[in-house]
Design a protein around this motif. Structure first.
Motif, PDB file in Angstrom:
ATOM      1  N   ASN A 189     -25.522   4.881  -4.319  1.00  0.00           N
ATOM      2  CA  ASN A 189     -24.340   4.052  -4.134  1.00  0.00           C
ATOM      3  C   ASN A 189     -23.225   4.631  -4.997  1.00  0.00           C
ATOM      4  O   ASN A 189     -23.406   5.660  -5.669  1.00  0.00           O
ATOM      5  N   ALA A 190     -22.079   3.988  -4.994  1.00  0.00           N
ATOM      6  CA  ALA A 190     -20.914   4.568  -5.673  1.00  0.00           C
ATOM      7  C   ALA A 190     -21.149   4.745  -7.172  1.00  0.00           C
ATOM      8  O   ALA A 190     -20.800   5.788  -7.755  1.00  0.00           O
ATOM      9  N   VAL A 191     -21.734   3.745  -7.819  1.00  0.00           N
ATOM     10  CA  VAL A 191     -21.959   3.825  -9.266  1.00  0.00           C
ATOM     11  C   VAL A 191     -22.976   4.901  -9.593  1.00  0.00           C
ATOM     12  O   VAL A 191     -22.802   5.694 -10.533  1.00  0.00           O
ATOM     13  N   ASP A 200     -16.396   9.589 -14.794  1.00  0.00           N
ATOM     14  CA  ASP A 200     -16.220   8.286 -15.429  1.00  0.00           C
ATOM     15  C   ASP A 200     -16.072   7.150 -14.420  1.00  0.00           C
ATOM     16  O   ASP A 200     -16.575   6.048 -14.639  1.00  0.00           O
ATOM     17  N   ALA A 201     -15.372   7.396 -13.330  1.00  0.00           N
ATOM     18  CA  ALA A 201     -15.051   6.321 -12.392  1.00  0.00           C
ATOM     19  C   ALA A 201     -15.849   6.453 -11.108  1.00  0.00           C
ATOM     20  O   ALA A 201     -15.942   7.542 -10.516  1.00  0.00           O
ATOM     21  N   ALA A 202     -16.427   5.345 -10.648  1.00  0.00           N
ATOM     22  CA  ALA A 202     -17.127   5.328  -9.371  1.00  0.00           C
ATOM     23  C   ALA A 202     -16.110   5.345  -8.234  1.00  0.00           C
ATOM     24  O   ALA A 202     -15.048   4.719  -8.341  1.00  0.00           O
ATOM     25  N   PRO A 203     -16.391   6.037  -7.152  1.00  0.00           N
ATOM     26  CA  PRO A 203     -15.447   6.052  -6.028  1.00  0.00           C
ATOM     27  C   PRO A 203     -15.291   4.657  -5.438  1.00  0.00           C
ATOM     28  O   PRO A 203     -16.270   3.938  -5.253  1.00  0.00           O
ATOM     29  N   ALA A 204     -14.042   4.299  -5.142  1.00  0.00           N
ATOM     30  CA  ALA A 204     -13.756   2.951  -4.637  1.00  0.00           C
ATOM     31  C   ALA A 204     -13.130   2.960  -3.251  1.00  0.00           C
ATOM     32  O   ALA A 204     -12.964   1.907  -2.644  1.00  0.00           O
ATOM     33  N   THR A 205     -12.792   4.133  -2.738  1.00  0.00           N
ATOM     34  CA  THR A 205     -12.198   4.251  -1.405  1.00  0.00           C
ATOM     35  C   THR A 205     -13.000   5.250  -0.584  1.00  0.00           C
ATOM     36  O   THR A 205     -13.783   6.031  -1.123  1.00  0.00           O
ATOM     37  N   SER A 206     -12.787   5.243   0.717  1.00  0.00           N
ATOM     38  CA  SER A 206     -13.502   6.195   1.566  1.00  0.00           C
ATOM     39  C   SER A 206     -13.138   7.634   1.197  1.00  0.00           C
ATOM     40  O   SER A 206     -14.003   8.523   1.190  1.00  0.00           O
ATOM     41  N   GLU A 207     -11.867   7.857   0.858  1.00  0.00           N
ATOM     42  CA  GLU A 207     -11.435   9.213   0.508  1.00  0.00           C
ATOM     43  C   GLU A 207     -12.117   9.706  -0.764  1.00  0.00           C
ATOM     44  O   GLU A 207     -12.614  10.842  -0.823  1.00  0.00           O
ATOM     45  N   SER A 208     -12.148   8.862  -1.787  1.00  0.00           N
ATOM     46  CA  SER A 208     -12.781   9.282  -3.037  1.00  0.00           C
ATOM     47  C   SER A 208     -14.293   9.401  -2.881  1.00  0.00           C
ATOM     48  O   SER A 208     -14.936  10.238  -3.524  1.00  0.00           O
TER      49      SER A 208
END
Length: 311
Positions: A189-191, A200-208
């Motif tokens: 999953n993203a995390v 550092d940051a989990a992806p939050a959008t489809s692009e990321s």
């Protein structure tokens, strides 16, 4: 691939205890709601989903010689999984997972007790090397110990069998980092994906998320899949990348959704489907699983997966 692809699944089997409140959770006090038990364990869930899709599937796992262990084994066998090689241990408690859902059926917090997974030792895995040699694909969860993971990849290299992995949790995901170049497919999953890419940051959008899937490929994974809950999934391999939106559906219980998605994608890959079509089957399996209180949707079939995709 063999003419009849078969899968060897290795990891946890146990009982899921799931509580869902009728109203928004109130912390520090009792909440009225529903509490249900179902058979679980990440590896076991994937194995059951594959078997229901009529893929010959063998499970290497461990349960206790207790009533819960008997329930886990008998249910899994009825679903079509070969459980004849599972460990059944005296004086050891069958693994369990307790999930507190919110009023919408989404996970709020969970606690798992799977010390029994340490019984899936390098020696036990080597004793079953013939299963590795016959498999078309190996699927693991990250509950395995570091030494057992190393043994899985050693045997997979020896017999030239691709390995797929479910990172299982944010805490366990980092155990897979040393093995990324040897993974055929990875489904965080993203995390978990952020842990694996060491960002550092989990992806939050489809692009990321697409960028994160491509990051996994750059680290050696053949197929990177990043699941995004209600946003669907992003995927990448060496020649393509994309995003598949989630299907709109009622959410009864989100437990086991990622396991169903992984199994359906694996089914597609075993049957030489185009990558994007395999991903759509995963999205379909996720939607079906969201609508059932059981951890695995018992009506799963290829026809049902395609019916779900028809708008």
């Amino acid at each position: 691939m063999n003419t009849e692809p078969s899968v060897l699944v290795i990891g946890t089997s146990g009982i899921d205890v799931k509580g869902r409140p009728f109203e928004p959770l109130r912390m520090g006090t009792s909440n009225l709601g529903r509490v249900r038990n179902s058979v679980g364990g990440v590896a076991r869930n994937i194995a059951e989903n594959l078997a229901r899709l009529e893929v010959p599937t063998t499970l290497l796992s461990a349960v206790g010689q207790d009533d819960l262990g008997e329930f886990v084994v008998s249910h899994t066998a009825r679903a079509g999984v070969d459980v004849s090689h599972m460990l059944r241990l005296p004086d050891v408690q069958t693994g369990s997972y307790v999930a507190i859902l919110d009023e919408m059926g989404k996970l709020h917090v969970s606690v798992s007790e799977y010390d029994i997974v340490n019984s899936i030792s390098p020696a036990y895995l080597r004793e079953h090397r013939a299963l590795f040699a016959r498999a078309s694909m190996i699927v693991i969860d990250a509950n395995l110990s570091a030494k057992s993971l190393a043994t899985v990849f050693s045997l997979a290299r020896r017999y030239k069998v691709p390995v797929c992995a479910d990172p299982t949790s944010q805490l366990l995901a980092e155990k897979l980092i040393p093995h990324l170049p040897e993974l055929y497919m990875l489904t965080p999953n993203a995390v978990e994906a952020a842990v694996l890419c060491q960002t550092d940051a989990a992806p939050a959008t489809s692009e990321s998320a697409i960028e994160t899937a491509q990051c996994l490929v750059s680290l050696g994974v053949k197929i990177g899949v990043v699941t995004l809950a209600e946003q669907g999934l992003a995927y990448a391999d060496s020649s393509s990348a994309g995003h598949i939106p989630a299907l709109r559906t009622q959410v009864v219980d989100a437990t086991g959704v990622g396991d169903a998605l992984s199994a359906a994608v694996i089914f597609g890959l075993l049957n030489d489907m185009p990558l994007d079509e395999a991903m759509r089957l995963g999205i379909s399996a996720a939607a079906l699983t969201l609508r059932t209180r059981a951890t695995v949707y018992e009506g799963l079939s290829l026809d049902r997966l395609y019916d779900e995709l028809v708008v």
